[in-house]
Design a protein around this motif. Structure first.
Motif, PDB file in Angstrom:
ATOM      1  N   ALA A   1      -7.661  -5.377  16.451  1.00  0.00           N
ATOM      2  CA  ALA A   1      -8.991  -5.980  16.591  1.00  0.00           C
ATOM      3  C   ALA A   1      -9.635  -6.242  15.229  1.00  0.00           C
ATOM      4  CB  ALA A   1      -9.888  -5.077  17.426  1.00  0.00           C
ATOM      5  N   ALA A   2      -9.059  -5.659  14.170  1.00  0.00           N
ATOM      6  CA  ALA A   2      -9.550  -5.935  12.803  1.00  0.00           C
ATOM      7  C   ALA A   2      -8.329  -6.196  11.922  1.00  0.00           C
ATOM      8  CB  ALA A   2     -10.389  -4.771  12.300  1.00  0.00           C
ATOM      9  N   GLU A   3      -8.470  -6.025  10.622  1.00  0.00           N
ATOM     10  CA  GLU A   3      -7.386  -6.418   9.708  1.00  0.00           C
ATOM     11  C   GLU A   3      -6.614  -5.250   9.137  1.00  0.00           C
ATOM     12  OE1 GLU A   3      -8.683  -9.880   7.081  1.00  0.00           O
ATOM     13  OE2 GLU A   3     -10.547  -9.307   8.050  1.00  0.00           O
ATOM     14  N   GLY A   4      -6.740  -4.059   9.771  1.00  0.00           N
ATOM     15  CA  GLY A   4      -6.069  -2.884   9.212  1.00  0.00           C
ATOM     16  C   GLY A   4      -6.848  -2.351   8.026  1.00  0.00           C
ATOM     17  N   HIS A   5      -6.216  -1.450   7.275  1.00  0.00           N
ATOM     18  CA  HIS A   5      -6.917  -0.838   6.146  1.00  0.00           C
ATOM     19  C   HIS A   5      -7.168  -1.878   5.056  1.00  0.00           C
ATOM     20  CE1 HIS A   5      -5.516   2.461   8.339  1.00  0.00           C
ATOM     21  NE2 HIS A   5      -4.682   3.016   7.498  1.00  0.00           N
ATOM     22  N   PRO A   6      -8.270  -1.729   4.352  1.00  0.00           N
ATOM     23  CA  PRO A   6      -8.542  -2.621   3.233  1.00  0.00           C
ATOM     24  C   PRO A   6      -7.465  -2.524   2.144  1.00  0.00           C
ATOM     25  CG  PRO A   6     -10.509  -1.416   3.860  1.00  0.00           C
ATOM     26  CD  PRO A   6      -9.369  -0.786   4.621  1.00  0.00           C
ATOM     27  N   ALA A   7      -7.343  -3.628   1.398  1.00  0.00           N
ATOM     28  CA  ALA A   7      -6.300  -3.737   0.376  1.00  0.00           C
ATOM     29  C   ALA A   7      -6.370  -2.608  -0.651  1.00  0.00           C
ATOM     30  CB  ALA A   7      -6.428  -5.087  -0.320  1.00  0.00           C
ATOM     31  N   SER A   8      -7.581  -2.214  -0.996  1.00  0.00           N
ATOM     32  CA  SER A   8      -7.754  -1.230  -2.056  1.00  0.00           C
ATOM     33  C   SER A   8      -7.048   0.095  -1.745  1.00  0.00           C
ATOM     34  CB  SER A   8      -9.250  -1.006  -2.267  1.00  0.00           C
ATOM     35  OG  SER A   8      -9.457   0.082  -3.083  1.00  0.00           O
ATOM     36  N   VAL A   9      -7.017   0.463  -0.466  1.00  0.00           N
ATOM     37  CA  VAL A   9      -6.352   1.728  -0.122  1.00  0.00           C
ATOM     38  C   VAL A   9      -4.848   1.498   0.127  1.00  0.00           C
ATOM     39  CG1 VAL A   9      -6.654   1.896   2.413  1.00  0.00           C
ATOM     40  CG2 VAL A   9      -6.853   3.928   1.018  1.00  0.00           C
ATOM     41  N   MET A  10      -4.504   0.318   0.668  1.00  0.00           N
ATOM     42  CA  MET A  10      -3.074   0.008   0.850  1.00  0.00           C
ATOM     43  C   MET A  10      -2.385  -0.103  -0.503  1.00  0.00           C
ATOM     44  SD  MET A  10      -2.758   0.219   4.017  1.00  0.00           S
ATOM     45  CE  MET A  10      -0.999  -0.039   4.061  1.00  0.00           C
ATOM     46  N   ASP A  11      -3.168  -0.388  -1.547  1.00  0.00           N
ATOM     47  CA  ASP A  11      -2.647  -0.447  -2.914  1.00  0.00           C
ATOM     48  C   ASP A  11      -1.885   0.838  -3.237  1.00  0.00           C
ATOM     49  OD1 ASP A  11      -2.318  -1.433  -5.511  1.00  0.00           O
ATOM     50  OD2 ASP A  11      -4.231  -0.600  -6.215  1.00  0.00           O
ATOM     51  N   MET A  12      -2.485   1.988  -2.885  1.00  0.00           N
ATOM     52  CA  MET A  12      -1.844   3.266  -3.207  1.00  0.00           C
ATOM     53  C   MET A  12      -0.632   3.510  -2.323  1.00  0.00           C
ATOM     54  SD  MET A  12      -5.121   5.694  -3.785  1.00  0.00           S
ATOM     55  CE  MET A  12      -4.162   7.014  -4.498  1.00  0.00           C
ATOM     56  N   SER A  13      -0.783   3.214  -1.022  1.00  0.00           N
ATOM     57  CA  SER A  13       0.343   3.447  -0.094  1.00  0.00           C
ATOM     58  C   SER A  13       1.538   2.602  -0.504  1.00  0.00           C
ATOM     59  CB  SER A  13      -0.045   3.043   1.329  1.00  0.00           C
ATOM     60  OG  SER A  13      -1.275   3.599   1.671  1.00  0.00           O
ATOM     61  N   PHE A  14       1.268   1.327  -0.798  1.00  0.00           N
ATOM     62  CA  PHE A  14       2.390   0.424  -1.055  1.00  0.00           C
ATOM     63  C   PHE A  14       2.925   0.557  -2.480  1.00  0.00           C
ATOM     64  CE2 PHE A  14       1.401  -2.594   2.744  1.00  0.00           C
ATOM     65  CZ  PHE A  14       2.002  -1.670   3.592  1.00  0.00           C
ATOM     66  N   ALA A  15       2.080   1.027  -3.410  1.00  0.00           N
ATOM     67  CA  ALA A  15       2.608   1.369  -4.735  1.00  0.00           C
ATOM     68  C   ALA A  15       3.588   2.536  -4.571  1.00  0.00           C
ATOM     69  CB  ALA A  15       1.462   1.761  -5.670  1.00  0.00           C
ATOM     70  N   THR A  16       3.223   3.490  -3.731  1.00  0.00           N
ATOM     71  CA  THR A  16       4.109   4.634  -3.489  1.00  0.00           C
ATOM     72  C   THR A  16       5.410   4.157  -2.839  1.00  0.00           C
ATOM     73  OG1 THR A  16       2.106   5.962  -3.173  1.00  0.00           O
ATOM     74  CG2 THR A  16       4.182   6.967  -2.498  1.00  0.00           C
ATOM     75  N   GLN A  17       5.301   3.212  -1.893  1.00  0.00           N
ATOM     76  CA  GLN A  17       6.502   2.653  -1.243  1.00  0.00           C
ATOM     77  C   GLN A  17       7.425   1.979  -2.259  1.00  0.00           C
ATOM     78  OE1 GLN A  17       7.875   2.852   1.610  1.00  0.00           O
ATOM     79  NE2 GLN A  17       6.398   2.961   3.274  1.00  0.00           N
ATOM     80  N   ALA A  18       6.814   1.144  -3.128  1.00  0.00           N
ATOM     81  CA  ALA A  18       7.628   0.396  -4.096  1.00  0.00           C
ATOM     82  C   ALA A  18       8.342   1.356  -5.052  1.00  0.00           C
ATOM     83  CB  ALA A  18       6.747  -0.582  -4.876  1.00  0.00           C
ATOM     84  N   LEU A  19       7.611   2.370  -5.534  1.00  0.00           N
ATOM     85  CA  LEU A  19       8.226   3.314  -6.474  1.00  0.00           C
ATOM     86  C   LEU A  19       9.253   4.206  -5.771  1.00  0.00           C
ATOM     87  CD1 LEU A  19       5.145   4.309  -8.690  1.00  0.00           C
ATOM     88  CD2 LEU A  19       6.965   2.671  -9.203  1.00  0.00           C
ATOM     89  N   ALA A  20       9.005   4.516  -4.501  1.00  0.00           N
ATOM     90  CA  ALA A  20       9.987   5.323  -3.742  1.00  0.00           C
ATOM     91  C   ALA A  20      11.277   4.520  -3.549  1.00  0.00           C
ATOM     92  CB  ALA A  20       9.396   5.742  -2.396  1.00  0.00           C
ATOM     93  N   SER A  21      11.158   3.209  -3.353  1.00  0.00           N
ATOM     94  CA  SER A  21      12.356   2.365  -3.194  1.00  0.00           C
ATOM     95  C   SER A  21      13.173   2.372  -4.485  1.00  0.00           C
ATOM     96  CB  SER A  21      11.973   0.912  -2.880  1.00  0.00           C
ATOM     97  OG  SER A  21      11.082   0.862  -1.802  1.00  0.00           O
ATOM     98  N   GLU A  22      12.459   2.243  -5.599  1.00  0.00           N
ATOM     99  CA  GLU A  22      13.133   2.245  -6.903  1.00  0.00           C
ATOM    100  C   GLU A  22      13.819   3.597  -7.136  1.00  0.00           C
ATOM    101  OE1 GLU A  22      10.323   1.944 -10.128  1.00  0.00           O
ATOM    102  OE2 GLU A  22      11.829   1.124 -11.495  1.00  0.00           O
TER     103      GLU A  22
END
Ligand code: ADE
Length: 425
Positions: free
Chosen positions: A347-368
């Motif tokens: 019903a909305a757009e999910g979490h704001p980008a500013s907080v997904m920044d941390m989650s997805f930075a963690t994802q990218a570094l975990a992949s590496e």
């Protein structure tokens, strides 16, 4: 149209989607820095990667980052109702990333899309809810041996992975990204806290002040929603099964009671448990006329909607966008949001980008990290935590991005912390 495999709603939405992804990028400085470095260093060069995530503007920025790092990445949706169709379109048209996601897709299409990304034969996978990993352990297990590691984004997914591990069935190394402090302390608490309320308000246009809001489950997501609802002036009631969490909710200032009692008091009910039927059929008959019921946990079974449908004498679909009205034999209406699926993403757009920044930075570094470990002797087949070095890096970069400076320990303080001789003076 790009000549890459895809299944999306409409490629003509790409221009709008690109604007949305670029807008989100401005609030994702940590991921942006990682993308810049990865573009030069190519740590994922030549790696086939398959991701099953909510297809949002923030996820698109993660996909761009992984591609910049050299990965041959493809994406499918991790929920049938969370896809932003314009974002799926720009991923295909502008970023040339094979994307398989259509908002409102049926169960068959949902699983077809998962098959598409697994049948590319990935070496790395990324899940939000563990559906890819589950397929890699069942129908598509022939693809498991070449998977070097899989990253998991959400609490529900980690619960499933730990169950696989406990069963002795886990066949690939997995990294519990959700359990990193840089993920759940921020994304689950502040992200879910805000986006859940956002979803409820967009769906209903209700005023929270003065309402009784029942928060079902007091994990990190529940804590976030309870605090934000209270901040808007709601009376918050918490239900829990864990004594420690129930105690914490009490001392945080909320009333705690069983769901059967809360059912009679609530104006709004929000499930965030990762468990099934936390609102059971028997509870609906206790609710006030006009009660709003929704879920912000990963799966749509936290509310027993099958039971509700059976007992309803009438169902009025879409009385408002994302609102279905169930009329009970006692004449009371129960308004269910987003078909019981994640209300914040549906019903909305999910979490704001500013907080997904941390989650997805963690994802990218975990992949590496996973690739590095895999190339240097391999990763053990088990559920791995995110390395503390990654967490420290993400937190430091986020603080820097926010322009916040902090103190450093003096030499004397470091010595004090590592000694035991200085005591009472
Ligand atoms: N989970 C919650 N919010 C999200 C978002 N904005 N993008 C991707 N996954 C999410």
């Amino acid at each position: 149209m790009a000549k890459i495999k895809h299944d999306i709603k409409d490629a003509k939405l790409a221009t709008e989607g690109k604007k949305r992804v670029d807008w989100a990028a401005k609030d994702m400085p940590v991921l942006g820095l990682i993308a810049e470095r990865m573009r030069k260093e190519k740590p994922l060069k030549g790696i086939t990667m398959s991701a099953c995530l909510h297809v949002t503007a923030e996820t698109a920025n993660l996909m761009r980052t992984l591609k910049a790092g050299g990965a041959d990445v493809a994406l499918c949706a991790s929920n049938p109702l969370s896809t932003q169709d314009d974002v799926a379109a720009t991923l295909v048209v502008h970023d040339k990333i094979p994307t398989f996601a259509i908002r409102g897709e049926d169960n068959n299409t949902y699983y077809q899309h998962l098959h598409e990304v697994i049948e590319r034969g990935p070496e790395l996978t990324m899940d939000d809810g563990a559906d890819l990993v589950t397929l890699l352990h069942t129908e598509l297990s022939r693809y498991a041996p070449q998977v070097r590691a899989s990253m998991e984004e959400t609490t529900t997914g980690v619960i499933r992975l730990k169950a696989l591990e406990a069963d002795g069935t886990l066949a690939i190394p997995v990294i519990a990204v959700n359990d990193a402090d840089t993920k759940h302390l921020f994304d689950n608490r502040y992200g879910t806290g805000q986006s859940t309320i956002d979803g409820i308000i967009r769906a209903t246009d209700m005023l929270f002040a003065g309402k009784t809001v029942v928060v079902i489950g007091y994990g990190w997501c529940g804590r976030g929603v309870a605090s934000r609802a209270a901040g808007l002036g709601a009376h918050v009631v918490v239900t829990e099964v864990d004594p420690l969490r129930a105690l914490e909710a009490t001392m945080d200032g909320f009333r705690v009671m069983p769901i059967a009692a809360a059912a009679k008091e609530g104006d709004v009910f929000i499930t965030l448990t990762g468990n099934k039927h936390c609102i059971a059929a028997k509870h609906f008959g206790l609710m006030k006329d006009g009660a709003v019921v929704c879920n912000s946990g990963h799966f749509d079974l936290e509310i027993d909607l099958v039971g509700l449908k059976k007992m309803a004498k009438k169902v009025n679909r879409n009385v408002r966008h994302c609102v279905d009205e169930y009329v009970l034999p006692n004449g009371h209406s129960i308004n269910v949001l987003a078909e019981g699926r994640l209300v914040n993403l549906s019903a909305a757009e999910g979490h704001p980008a500013s907080v997904m920044d941390m989650s997805f930075a963690t994802q990218a570094l975990a992949s590496e990290w996973a690739m590095k470990m895999s190339n240097n002797g391999g990763l053990e087949v088990r559920v791995h935590p995110v390395s503390p070095a990654i967490e420290a890096q993400v937190a430091a970069l986020k603080l820097a991005g926010m322009g916040i400076k902090i103190d450093r320990l003096t030499k004397d303080q470091k010595t004090y912390l590592s000694s035991w001789t200085e005591g009472t003076t």
